[in-house]
Design an enzyme around this catalytic site. Structure first.
Site, PDB file in Angstrom:
ATOM      1  N   GLU A  19      -4.647   2.160  -4.436  1.00 50.25           N
ATOM      2  CA  GLU A  19      -3.191   2.234  -4.359  1.00 50.25           C
ATOM      3  C   GLU A  19      -2.628   0.991  -3.684  1.00 50.25           C
ATOM      4  O   GLU A  19      -1.563   1.020  -3.086  1.00 50.25           O
ATOM      5  CB  GLU A  19      -2.751   3.501  -3.607  1.00 50.25           C
ATOM      6  CG  GLU A  19      -3.155   3.574  -2.170  1.00 50.25           C
ATOM      7  CD  GLU A  19      -4.504   4.234  -1.930  1.00 50.25           C
ATOM      8  OE1 GLU A  19      -4.743   4.635  -0.784  1.00 50.25           O
ATOM      9  OE2 GLU A  19      -5.313   4.348  -2.873  1.00 50.25           O
TER      10      GLU A  19
ATOM     11  N   ASN B  98      -2.076  13.113  -4.395  1.00 43.72           N
ATOM     12  CA  ASN B  98      -3.160  13.675  -5.205  1.00 43.72           C
ATOM     13  C   ASN B  98      -3.475  15.108  -4.794  1.00 43.72           C
ATOM     14  O   ASN B  98      -3.689  15.988  -5.637  1.00 43.72           O
ATOM     15  CB  ASN B  98      -4.418  12.813  -5.065  1.00 43.72           C
ATOM     16  CG  ASN B  98      -4.352  11.546  -5.889  1.00 43.72           C
ATOM     17  OD1 ASN B  98      -3.716  11.498  -6.936  1.00 43.72           O
ATOM     18  ND2 ASN B  98      -5.010  10.495  -5.416  1.00 43.72           N
TER      19      ASN B  98
ATOM     20  N   ASP C 137      -1.756   9.305 -10.793  1.00 44.44           N
ATOM     21  CA  ASP C 137      -1.772   8.229 -11.789  1.00 44.44           C
ATOM     22  C   ASP C 137      -0.358   7.843 -12.205  1.00 44.44           C
ATOM     23  O   ASP C 137      -0.039   6.659 -12.375  1.00 44.44           O
ATOM     24  CB  ASP C 137      -2.571   8.654 -13.024  1.00 44.44           C
ATOM     25  CG  ASP C 137      -4.074   8.655 -12.774  1.00 44.44           C
ATOM     26  OD1 ASP C 137      -4.502   8.138 -11.723  1.00 44.44           O
ATOM     27  OD2 ASP C 137      -4.810   9.170 -13.627  1.00 44.44           O
TER      28      ASP C 137
ATOM     29  N   HIS D  21      -4.290  14.724  -9.616  1.00 44.88           N
ATOM     30  CA  HIS D  21      -4.587  13.312  -9.888  1.00 44.88           C
ATOM     31  C   HIS D  21      -3.735  12.740 -11.021  1.00 44.88           C
ATOM     32  O   HIS D  21      -3.477  11.535 -11.053  1.00 44.88           O
ATOM     33  CB  HIS D  21      -6.073  13.143 -10.199  1.00 44.88           C
ATOM     34  CG  HIS D  21      -6.953  13.329  -9.003  1.00 44.88           C
ATOM     35  ND1 HIS D  21      -7.148  12.347  -8.060  1.00 44.88           N
ATOM     36  CD2 HIS D  21      -7.673  14.397  -8.575  1.00 44.88           C
ATOM     37  CE1 HIS D  21      -7.957  12.774  -7.117  1.00 44.88           C
ATOM     38  NE2 HIS D  21      -8.284  14.033  -7.399  1.00 44.88           N
TER      39      HIS D  21
ATOM     40  N   ASP E 115       0.854  -1.174   0.000  1.00 47.11           N
ATOM     41  CA  ASP E 115       0.000   0.000   0.000  1.00 47.11           C
ATOM     42  C   ASP E 115       0.899   1.236   0.000  1.00 47.11           C
ATOM     43  O   ASP E 115       1.736   1.406   0.896  1.00 47.11           O
ATOM     44  CB  ASP E 115      -0.915   0.014   1.226  1.00 47.11           C
ATOM     45  CG  ASP E 115      -1.984   1.088   1.132  1.00 47.11           C
ATOM     46  OD1 ASP E 115      -3.106   0.769   0.706  1.00 47.11           O
ATOM     47  OD2 ASP E 115      -1.689   2.246   1.481  1.00 47.11           O
TER      48      ASP E 115
END
Length: 205
Positions: A113, A78, A87, A83, A70
């Protein structure tokens, strides 16, 4: 191939008919890809990853390990960079996982994630060493966003391990997820080992 009609004095002939199925095959491959691969990262999607792990048979003398990764503080990425940067972080992180486990495990994206890797190991100690090596590798990896900004990612890892073939994917995932929760709540950027699911059930009996 179809034989053509002919007279007794004429030579025999064959009619050969070709049919191009390349477009159909390409479409079929695209459907398979869409059904099995996460479109952002290129890793297996959650459903196909689960199926792949469930179809694995643990070889004699080895055990199966499931790692859950994680990315730490992903929401902050973000919120800080946008964002698109998030990505990019997911894609770069996935590429690093593929690079490390391409020839020695199965890798998938199982959440926003959250990533998972399944591999075989000689014992629990070897699996833990592999998990710690992965954590170190990910922590040393820097993602370049542009000429001014970069992100130093870290990841928390939960690991479950079993040598018993009757253990299900759900059992392994539950223990790895619980261990991951422990890593996130004890400082992040660390590895935690989950309990052996079959042993835990046996103790109840």
């Amino acid at each position: 191939m179809i034989a053509t009609e002919h007279q007794a004095t004429e030579n025999k002939g064959m009619l050969i008919v070709f049919s191009d199925h390349s477009e159909k095959k390409r479409y079929e491959r695209e459907l398979v890809y869409q059904a099995t691969v996460d479109d952002l990262t290129g890793l297996y999607n959650r459903r196909h990853f689960m199926q792949m792990v469930q179809n694995q048979t643990i070889p004699d003398g080895l055990g199966m390990a499931l790692l859950l990764f994680d990315i730490d503080d992903f929401k902050l990425i973000n919120d800080t960079y946008g964002h698109l940067a998030g990505d990019q972080a997911l894609v770069d992180f996935s590429n690093k996982i593929l690079q490390v486990y391409q020839n020695k495990g199965i890798a998938g994206r199982v959440g926003g994630e959250e990533f998972a890797v399944c591999f075989f190991a000689e014992d629990k100690r070897a699996a833990l060493m592999e998990a710690e090596d992965s954590r170190t590798t990910m922590s040393d990896y820097k993602i370049i966003l542009n000429e001014h900004d970069s992100i130093q990612l870290t990841a928390s890892i939960g690991i479950s391990f079993t040598e018993r073939r009757e253990v299900t994917f759900e059992d392994l995932y539950r223990e790895a997820d619980e261990a991951l929760y422990g890593s996130k709540n004890s400082g992040k950027n660390r590895v935690s080992l989950g309990r052996e699911p079959i042993l835990r059930e046996s103790m109840k009996g």
